[in-house]
Design an enzyme around this catalytic site. Structure first.
Site, PDB file in Angstrom:
ATOM      1  CG  HIS A 164      -2.070  -0.977   1.043  1.00 36.22           C
ATOM      2  ND1 HIS A 164      -2.137  -2.171   1.707  1.00 36.22           N
ATOM      3  CD2 HIS A 164      -3.178  -0.911   0.264  1.00 36.22           C
ATOM      4  CE1 HIS A 164      -3.230  -2.817   1.345  1.00 36.22           C
ATOM      5  NE2 HIS A 164      -3.884  -2.077   0.480  1.00 36.22           N
ATOM      6  CG  ASP A 205      -5.380   1.920  -0.393  1.00 32.66           C
ATOM      7  OD1 ASP A 205      -6.321   1.828   0.425  1.00 32.66           O
ATOM      8  OD2 ASP A 205      -5.125   1.049  -1.240  1.00 32.66           O
TER       9      ASP A 205
HETATM   10  P1  CMP Z   1      -6.762  -2.357  -0.547  1.00 31.59           P
HETATM   11  O1  CMP Z   1      -5.890  -1.996  -1.687  1.00 31.59           O
HETATM   12  O2  CMP Z   1      -6.899  -1.406   0.564  1.00 31.59           O
HETATM   13  O3  CMP Z   1      -8.206  -2.730  -1.092  1.00 31.59           O
HETATM   14  C1  CMP Z   1      -8.368  -3.915  -1.848  1.00 31.59           C
HETATM   15  C2  CMP Z   1      -7.864  -5.044  -1.002  1.00 31.59           C
HETATM   16  O4  CMP Z   1      -7.942  -6.312  -1.589  1.00 31.59           O
HETATM   17  C3  CMP Z   1      -6.392  -4.855  -0.703  1.00 31.59           C
HETATM   18  O5  CMP Z   1      -6.246  -3.720   0.097  1.00 31.59           O
HETATM   19  C4  CMP Z   1      -6.081  -6.187  -0.108  1.00 31.59           C
HETATM   20  O6  CMP Z   1      -6.473  -6.236   1.230  1.00 31.59           O
HETATM   21  C5  CMP Z   1      -6.987  -7.113  -0.924  1.00 31.59           C
HETATM   22  N1  CMP Z   1      -6.219  -7.795  -1.965  1.00 31.59           N
HETATM   23  C6  CMP Z   1      -5.727  -7.268  -3.102  1.00 31.59           C
HETATM   24  N2  CMP Z   1      -5.053  -8.198  -3.795  1.00 31.59           N
HETATM   25  C7  CMP Z   1      -5.110  -9.325  -3.068  1.00 31.59           C
HETATM   26  C8  CMP Z   1      -4.586 -10.634  -3.258  1.00 31.59           C
HETATM   27  N3  CMP Z   1      -3.880 -10.967  -4.337  1.00 31.59           N
HETATM   28  N4  CMP Z   1      -4.834 -11.530  -2.291  1.00 31.59           N
HETATM   29  C9  CMP Z   1      -5.548 -11.213  -1.195  1.00 31.59           C
HETATM   30  N5  CMP Z   1      -6.069 -10.001  -0.956  1.00 31.59           N
HETATM   31  C10 CMP Z   1      -5.851  -9.072  -1.895  1.00 31.59           C
HETATM   32 ZN    ZN Z   2      -6.026  -0.085  -2.667  1.00 29.85          ZN
HETATM   33 MG    MG Z   3      -7.867   0.417   0.727  1.00 28.71          MG
END
Ligand code: CMP
Ligand code: ZN
Ligand code: MG
Length: 582
Positions: A164, A205
């Site tokens: 992130h 984010d």
């Molecule tokens: P965020 O980017 O805040 O929002 C989307 C969320 O999806 C991300 O955080 C992760 O928590 C989850 N995420 C994204 N890619 C994956 C992945 N490959 N495996 C598991 N969780 C994921």
């Molecule tokens: Zn995100």
């Molecule tokens: Mg997020």
């Protein structure tokens, strides 16, 4: 009936008053049995209706989850999916019923201009490849945009997260841009809405702490307390980004009038809050339901779906990118696991670096989250865009498929009406390839689904190894896990090498640029990275000493090593787009 006389007649229509009135009558003993029966039956029917409604709501969500109960999904992955992508029923999000009408802001804020300039560190307009007219009508003050973008970079780098960070923000912003252009949905949106989409993606984010909402809630962090455990991080992302713009020199929205400012804010809040994964199944269900109705699709809902899809889009990109994003995320989860261990908390799902089944979790993530989301996204885009294409074909708008008509790549007459500020810019930023005539929704869907399937197959190969590791004895298990780790490690090295090679084996610089930038701290390939990249988390300052010991001051004097120069990010976004188009 004396007591009931005092109750206004309209109140008697409400079951609660009817029942209270009956109780009073029973106490007095002057009850009419026929009345009593009628009223009890009425109350029963009301209760039944409420019960059916609530049960249906509950079952609907369970429906989505029932497949996850299948034995083919490992328990750990099932727990993670259920705990991460659902939340308790009853928290229904407010939606503004009536939005103010669109009023023109900028004539040609083509999304790409914004993205690129967001990350371009230059105070001079010289050298920009945009026509003067576009620049003049671009109402975001450039110095403000530069200051804001720099502050965003700092915020995204604050916790030195492997996943992130500012590259994720750039990636999601670019993906939103890609979806808007390649589905043709940009022709349905007003310029203000396009700006809202790009802006929401850029900030979605901001100041992510590298830990999950659940971790914030469990550790009672300041933000969890501030936002009452509800969409803790997402609330912070929007709030903190808006707080930046309270400073005059960072106020990129200074030229919006009050109505536009309000509308944009309302859209941005709704979109960013909808990136909270605990609302995933509810969001999918609501949108599916909307698609089955005759009436049009709600704009804010469609836009939220686009951002949500872009946020989880790396499994729909080339294996090299997807694999590395996944490993970066796993490293971020594992660092949270390390903190949890230090605090004596239970590991959150997927956070134990010793036992997490990475490949298996990815198969579950793709099967239950990514595929359904992209399938819904393409269905939604079809429902919205097909009528626009038909309309444009019928009216044979000169802009339909004719290059060089305007900066948006051609719009129908109806669309021009939806955009009161719309004017031709001559040949300026014309992009015939972005016109409705060139939209290929079938190709868009097929391409995505093909890549997602291919990635799933790659994970299945790796999962077979993981499975082996699970079935052997405790000691062997460790060895086998090491072998799985070794295989993943090998995969990391291989994808790094592959990614810098063209298909003919020659070095391919643009790809290597992307992958160098996207490699962050190169998790897994650099064992010491988690030590070098210490995490200092002010939001956790009320935590125990054990955690404090894991923190240290920033060894790089505020400039994290994964924070590459802005120019690299521009290149990265351009090159990522090229890769997505593969
Ligand atoms: P965020 O980017 O805040 O929002 C989307 C969320 O999806 C991300 O955080 C992760 O928590 C989850 N995420 C994204 N890619 C994956 C992945 N490959 N495996 C598991 N969780 C994921
Ligand atoms: Zn995100
Ligand atoms: Mg997020």
């Amino acid at each position: 009936m004396d007591d009931c006389v005092t109750i206004k007649k309209k109140h008697l229509q409400r079951p609660i008053f009817r029942l209270r009135c009956l109780v009073k009558q029973l106490e007095k003993g002057d009850i009419n049995v026929v009345d009593l029966k009628k009223n009890i039956e009425y109350a029963a029917s009301v209760l039944e209706a409420v019960y059916i409604d609530e049960t249906r709501k509950l079952l609907d969500t369970e429906d989505e989850l029932s497949d996850i109960q299948s034995d083919s999904v490992p328990l750990e992955v099932r727990d993670w999916l259920a705990s991460t992508f659902t939340r308790e029923m009853g928290i229904v999000k407010r939606r503004p019923e009536e939005k103010p009408k669109f009023r023109s802001i900028v004539h040609a804020v083509q999304a790409g201009i914004f993205v690129e300039r967001m990350y371009r560190k230059t105070s001079s307009m010289v050298g920009l490849a945009y026509p003067a007219e576009v620049i003049v009508t671009f109402k975001i003050p450039v110095p403000n945009l530069i200051s804001f973008a720099e502050a965003l970079e700092v915020g995204y780098s604050k916790y030195k997260n492997p996943y992130h960070n500012l590259i994720h923000a750039a990636d999601v912003t670019q993906t939103v841009h890609y979806i808007m252009i390649h589905t043709g949905i940009m022709h349905w949106l007003t310029e203000l809405e396009i700006l809202a989409m790009i802006f929401a993606a850029a900030v979605h984010d901001y100041e992510h702490t590298g830990t999950t909402n659940n971790f914030h809630i469990q550790t009672r962090s300041d933000v969890a307390i501030l936002y009452n455990d509800r969409s803790v991080l997402e609330n912070h992302h929007v709030s903190a980004a808006y707080r930046l713009m309270q400073e005059e020199e960072m106020n990129i929205l200074a030229n919006l009038n009050k109505d536009d400012w309000r509308e944009l804010r309302s859209l941005v809040i709704e979109m960013v809050l909808s990136t909270d994964m605990s609302g995933h199944f509810q969001q999918i269900k609501t949108m599916r339901h909307t698609l089955q109705q005759a009436q049009g699709v709600d704009k804010a809902k469609a836009m939220s779906l686009i951002l949500h899809a872009a946020d989880i889009s790396h499994p729909a990109k080339s294996w090299e990118l997807h694999y590395r994003w996944t490993m970066a995320l796993m490293e971020e989860f594992f660092r949270q696991g390390d903190k949890e261990a230090a605090l004596g908390l239970q590991f959150s799902p997927l956070c134990d670096r010793k036992s997490t089944l990475v490949a298996q979790s990815q198969i579950g993530f793709i099967d239950f989250i990514v595929e359904p989301t992209f399938s819904l996204l393409t269905d939604s885009m079809e429902k919205i865009v097909m009528p626009l294409i038909e309309e444009a074909t019928k009216s044979e708008s000169p802009a339909f498929g004719t290059p060089g008509q305007n900066s948006l790549g051609g719009v129908s007459n109806a669309e021009a009406q939806r955009r009161p500020g719309f004017k031709s810019t001559g040949d300026g930023g014309a992009h015939a390839e972005n016109s409705l005539a060139t939209v290929d929704l079938r190709g868009f869907r097929d391409n995505l689904m093909k890549i997602i399937q291919a990635n799933k197959e790659r994970w299945k190969e790796l999962a077979a190894e993981e499975e082996l590791g699970k079935n052997v004895g405790e000691q062997e298990k460790d060895q086998s896990r090491n072998s799985t780790d070794a295989q993943l490690q090998e995969e990391t090295t291989r994808t790094q090498n592959e990614s810098s090679q063209g298909s003919d084996g020659t070095t391919c610089p643009p790809r290597s640029i992307v992958l160098q930038v996207v490699s962050f701290d190169t998790p897994l390939s650099d064992e010491s990275s988690s030590e070098k990249c210490t995490i200092s988390d002010p939001n956790q300052k009320d935590l125990s000493d054990a955690q404090q010991e894991t923190q240290s001051t920033d060894p790089l004097n505020g400039e994290p090593k994964h924070c590459k120069k802005s120019e690299d990010i521009v290149k990265a976004t351009e090159q990522t787009e090229a890769l997505v188009q593969n």
